[in-house]
Design a protein around this motif. Structure first.
Motif, PDB file in Angstrom:
ATOM      1  N   ALA A 144       0.495  -0.980  -0.152  1.00  0.00           N
ATOM      2  CA  ALA A 144      -0.035  -0.360  -0.045  1.00  0.00           C
ATOM      3  C   ALA A 144       0.675   1.210   0.006  1.00  0.00           C
ATOM      4  O   ALA A 144       0.234   2.158  -0.905  1.00  0.00           O
ATOM      5  N   GLY A 145       1.692   1.551   0.691  1.00  0.00           N
ATOM      6  CA  GLY A 145       2.927   2.436   0.588  1.00  0.00           C
ATOM      7  C   GLY A 145       3.517   2.486  -0.788  1.00  0.00           C
ATOM      8  O   GLY A 145       4.002   3.875  -0.878  1.00  0.00           O
ATOM      9  N   LEU A 146       4.149   1.631  -1.295  1.00  0.00           N
ATOM     10  CA  LEU A 146       3.984   1.382  -2.451  1.00  0.00           C
ATOM     11  C   LEU A 146       3.429   2.139  -3.309  1.00  0.00           C
ATOM     12  O   LEU A 146       3.682   3.051  -4.809  1.00  0.00           O
ATOM     13  N   PHE A 147       2.128   1.988  -3.216  1.00  0.00           N
ATOM     14  CA  PHE A 147       1.375   2.218  -4.631  1.00  0.00           C
ATOM     15  C   PHE A 147       0.814   3.613  -3.713  1.00  0.00           C
ATOM     16  O   PHE A 147       0.688   4.378  -4.698  1.00  0.00           O
ATOM     17  N   LEU A 148       1.389   4.478  -2.768  1.00  0.00           N
ATOM     18  CA  LEU A 148       0.834   5.741  -2.456  1.00  0.00           C
ATOM     19  C   LEU A 148       1.938   6.454  -3.438  1.00  0.00           C
ATOM     20  O   LEU A 148       2.332   7.642  -3.169  1.00  0.00           O
ATOM     21  N   LEU A 149       3.726   6.477  -3.114  1.00  0.00           N
ATOM     22  CA  LEU A 149       4.273   7.061  -3.296  1.00  0.00           C
ATOM     23  C   LEU A 149       4.641   6.543  -5.792  1.00  0.00           C
ATOM     24  O   LEU A 149       5.655   6.791  -6.107  1.00  0.00           O
ATOM     25  N   THR A 150       3.363   6.244  -6.599  1.00  0.00           N
ATOM     26  CA  THR A 150       3.217   5.636  -8.037  1.00  0.00           C
ATOM     27  C   THR A 150       3.695   6.637  -8.148  1.00  0.00           C
ATOM     28  O   THR A 150       2.949   7.950  -7.792  1.00  0.00           O
ATOM     29  N   SER A 151       3.339   7.122  -9.478  1.00  0.00           N
ATOM     30  CA  SER A 151       3.693   8.691 -10.024  1.00  0.00           C
ATOM     31  C   SER A 151       2.513   9.083 -10.326  1.00  0.00           C
ATOM     32  O   SER A 151       2.269  10.367  -9.948  1.00  0.00           O
ATOM     33  N   LYS A 152       1.097   8.220 -10.481  1.00  0.00           N
ATOM     34  CA  LYS A 152      -0.054   8.741 -10.492  1.00  0.00           C
ATOM     35  C   LYS A 152      -0.288   9.713  -9.019  1.00  0.00           C
ATOM     36  O   LYS A 152      -0.901  10.460  -8.936  1.00  0.00           O
ATOM     37  N   SER A 153      -0.166   8.651  -8.008  1.00  0.00           N
ATOM     38  CA  SER A 153      -0.594   8.835  -6.687  1.00  0.00           C
ATOM     39  C   SER A 153       0.092   9.989  -6.372  1.00  0.00           C
ATOM     40  O   SER A 153      -0.251  11.428  -5.362  1.00  0.00           O
ATOM     41  N   THR A 154       1.370  10.273  -6.255  1.00  0.00           N
ATOM     42  CA  THR A 154       1.824  11.635  -6.332  1.00  0.00           C
ATOM     43  C   THR A 154       1.998  12.972  -6.622  1.00  0.00           C
ATOM     44  O   THR A 154       1.443  13.751  -6.341  1.00  0.00           O
ATOM     45  N   ALA A 155       1.375  12.484  -7.965  1.00  0.00           N
ATOM     46  CA  ALA A 155       0.784  13.915  -8.929  1.00  0.00           C
ATOM     47  C   ALA A 155      -0.841  14.083  -8.095  1.00  0.00           C
ATOM     48  O   ALA A 155      -1.495  15.784  -7.962  1.00  0.00           O
ATOM     49  N   TRP A 156      -1.155  12.931  -7.806  1.00  0.00           N
ATOM     50  CA  TRP A 156      -2.882  13.333  -7.315  1.00  0.00           C
ATOM     51  C   TRP A 156      -2.457  14.134  -6.037  1.00  0.00           C
ATOM     52  O   TRP A 156      -3.497  14.964  -5.657  1.00  0.00           O
ATOM     53  N   PHE A 157      -2.400  13.928  -5.508  1.00  0.00           N
ATOM     54  CA  PHE A 157      -1.894  14.560  -4.433  1.00  0.00           C
ATOM     55  C   PHE A 157      -1.855  15.615  -3.957  1.00  0.00           C
ATOM     56  O   PHE A 157      -1.424  16.765  -3.128  1.00  0.00           O
ATOM     57  N   LYS A 158      -0.074  16.033  -5.150  1.00  0.00           N
ATOM     58  CA  LYS A 158       0.807  16.948  -5.168  1.00  0.00           C
ATOM     59  C   LYS A 158      -1.064  18.104  -5.762  1.00  0.00           C
ATOM     60  O   LYS A 158      -0.864  19.860  -5.409  1.00  0.00           O
ATOM     61  N   SER A 159      -1.368  17.649  -6.882  1.00  0.00           N
ATOM     62  CA  SER A 159      -2.774  18.816  -6.904  1.00  0.00           C
ATOM     63  C   SER A 159      -3.190  19.095  -5.791  1.00  0.00           C
ATOM     64  O   SER A 159      -4.525  20.276  -6.487  1.00  0.00           O
ATOM     65  N   LYS A 160      -3.922  18.499  -5.387  1.00  0.00           N
ATOM     66  CA  LYS A 160      -5.014  19.131  -3.887  1.00  0.00           C
ATOM     67  C   LYS A 160      -4.352  19.429  -3.336  1.00  0.00           C
ATOM     68  O   LYS A 160      -5.088  20.485  -2.244  1.00  0.00           O
ATOM     69  N   ILE A 161      -2.713  20.235  -3.449  1.00  0.00           N
ATOM     70  CA  ILE A 161      -2.212  20.881  -2.292  1.00  0.00           C
ATOM     71  C   ILE A 161      -2.596  22.099  -3.038  1.00  0.00           C
ATOM     72  O   ILE A 161      -2.539  22.591  -3.984  1.00  0.00           O
ATOM     73  N   LYS A 162      -3.108  23.310  -1.899  1.00  0.00           N
ATOM     74  CA  LYS A 162      -4.036  24.662  -2.159  1.00  0.00           C
ATOM     75  C   LYS A 162      -3.677  25.596  -1.346  1.00  0.00           C
ATOM     76  O   LYS A 162      -2.668  25.617  -0.516  1.00  0.00           O
TER      77      LYS A 162
END
Length: 142
Positions: free
Chosen positions: A124-142
């Motif tokens: 699960a931790g590796l899933f959170l570190l994929t490029s799509k996941s990382t981009a999604w989390f960074k897109s949520k920063i406001k």
């Protein structure tokens, strides 16, 4: 009349599948830990001093509540929650590896369910570190 219940864990449909899978794995792992801990409590002798036990259980309960809150916040794309969950996953990996090397597989905390749970959290931790996941989390920063 037909009743319909919607259980919404993700507010938007743009959440990557890797994040959805990671959140599900973390909820399952947390549930397994709580059940295993509850079963282990039955074997404790309660003739010991109660004040230190209550303090330890209170602290553990607080940590578990915060972990559950962090897992819930993963669904909303909170970067801090991802970092907290990844830190707790790394802590679980390190403590399990140390326990394996120090006590071997025969130790009580190194049973199959515990090892599978830590392995699932690692995935699960590796899933959170994929490029799509990382981009999604960074897109949520406001």
């Amino acid at each position: 009349m037909k009743a319909k219940a919607d259980f919404i864990f993700f507010r938007e449909h743009k959440t990557p599948n890797s994040v959805r899978a990671a959140v599900a794995i973390y909820w399952i792992a947390l549930s397994v830990f709580v059940v295993r801990f509850g079963l282990a409590l039955r074997t404790l002798p309660f003739s010991a001093h109660r004040a230190p036990m209550i303090t330890v259980f209170g602290l553990l309960f607080t940590v578990l509540i915060f972990e559950a809150f962090a897992i819930a916040q993963l669904s909303y794309g909170k970067l801090w929650a991802r970092n907290v969950v990844l830190f707790s996953t790394a802590f679980a990996i390190v403590t399990t590896a140390y326990s394996l090397f120090a006590n071997g597989l025969h130790a009580q905390q190194n049973d199959a369910i515990g090892l599978i749970s830590v392995a699932a959290e690692t995935v699960a931790g590796l899933f959170l570190l994929t490029s799509k996941s990382t981009a999604w989390f960074k897109s949520k920063i406001k």
